[in-house]
Scaffold this motif. Structure first.
Motif, short mmCIF file in Angstrom:
data_model
loop_
_atom_site.label_atom_id
_atom_site.label_comp_id
_atom_site.label_asym_id
_atom_site.label_seq_id
_atom_site.Cartn_x
_atom_site.Cartn_y
_atom_site.Cartn_z
N TRP A 1 0.84 -1.15 -0.02
CA TRP A 1 -0.01 -0.02 0.06
C TRP A 1 0.93 0.98 -0.05
N SER B 1 2.56 1.64 -3.66
CA SER B 1 1.71 1.53 -4.81
C SER B 1 0.67 2.40 -4.76
N ARG B 2 0.35 3.15 -3.65
CA ARG B 2 -1.00 4.25 -3.60
C ARG B 2 -0.37 5.62 -3.55
#
Length: 285
Positions: free
Chosen positions: A180, A183-184
């Motif tokens: 998380w 990638s975010r």
């Protein structure tokens, strides 16, 4: 983001600190500035003695840095056996660039190995923790003689601690949180401001050689795989897969958690002894 070896790297600034300790900025072959610290082994005076004293280059885990307490603790343990180079991967600490989470970081490690050799150490070993462990494996493979890697960037022995065997693993809650962060957009903001780690937002292209694919390319360089049986990030199939992929020694550590933060003092001492012994020059050299 490509991780194939390329070009050369060199120091751009060196600041002597005390008792032979130096802090420098290295420039990688893709022109990223990397902070690094050198400390001579205890009792090392330089000259011919230095050339015969191995150096250990330490690659930290994701969100770590050369100045983190766990890295300094490991460096202190290793300094009883060898000279030590610690550094901060790109996107970490005072280094420039952005973290590619194990891809182009092989160039950072190569720059640190080259610096150790430039300081007079003929034999250099590498040890990496977690992300740094995967980088150490890939570095040893990509810079091997069989692949035509530059001699000054090669390692003479390598240890990988708490490393993944394969990419994109999400089998534990801890690794789902890591993905998380990586990638975010909100995760990368947390990484930058909360974890002091600047993360590259572009995906890997191409996907780099995985750690388990790298292992068969490392021989005849001595290889050690170390993993705790209570690692909350990567279960024991990871170290077992790595050790089975090629000639390697495997230490499964009872009660140990993950990476440098969980490595107990006695393990660091054993690890330092293994690295210094495997990297030490032969009697005939």
């Amino acid at each position: 983001m490509r991780s194939e070896p390329e070009g050369r790297s060199h120091p751009v600034d060196v600041d002597p600190i005390t008792s032979g300790v130096r802090r420098t900025l290295l420039r990688t072959s893709d022109d990223v500035r990397i902070e690094a610290i050198y400390q001579p082994g205890r009792g090392l005076r330089g000259g011919p003695e230095r050339s015969r004293t191995p150096a250990i280059v330490v690659a930290h885990g994701f969100t770590g840095s050369a100045d983190r307490p766990a890295v300094r603790r490991a460096a202190a343990a290793f300094a009883a056996h060898a000279a030590v180079v610690t550094f901060s991967f790109r996107g970490h600490g005072r280094s420039g660039g952005r973290s590619t989470v194990g891809d182009r970081e092989v160039l950072d490690l190569a720059a640190a190995v080259e610096w150790a050799r430039a300081l007079g150490h003929d034999r250099v070993a590498t040890v990496g923790f977690s992300m740094g462990g995967s980088v150490a494996l890939r570095h040893a493979a990509l810079y091997s003689a069989a692949r035509g890697g530059r001699t000054e960037a090669r390692t003479d022995a390598v240890a990988s601690v708490s490393a993944p065997a394969r990419w994109y693993y999400r089998g534990t809650p801890q690794m789902r949180r890591v993905h998380w962060v990586i990638s975010r957009p909100l995760g990368r903001a947390v990484g930058r401001y909360g974890l002091r780690t600047r993360i590259e937002r572009r995906d890997w292209d191409p996907v780099p050689l995985s750690p388990v694919e790298a292992v068969p390319l490392i021989a005849p360089t001595p290889l050690l795989i170390v993993h705790g049986d209570r690692d909350p990030y990567f279960p024991l199939d990871h170290p077992r897969s790595l050790a089975a992929a090629g000639p390697a020694e495997l230490w499964l550590e009872p009660g140990m958690g993950h990476a440098e933060n969980a490595a107990p003092g006695p393990l660091l001492e054993r690890l330092a002894g293994w690295l210094a012994d495997r990297a030490a020059p032969s009697d005939g050299s």
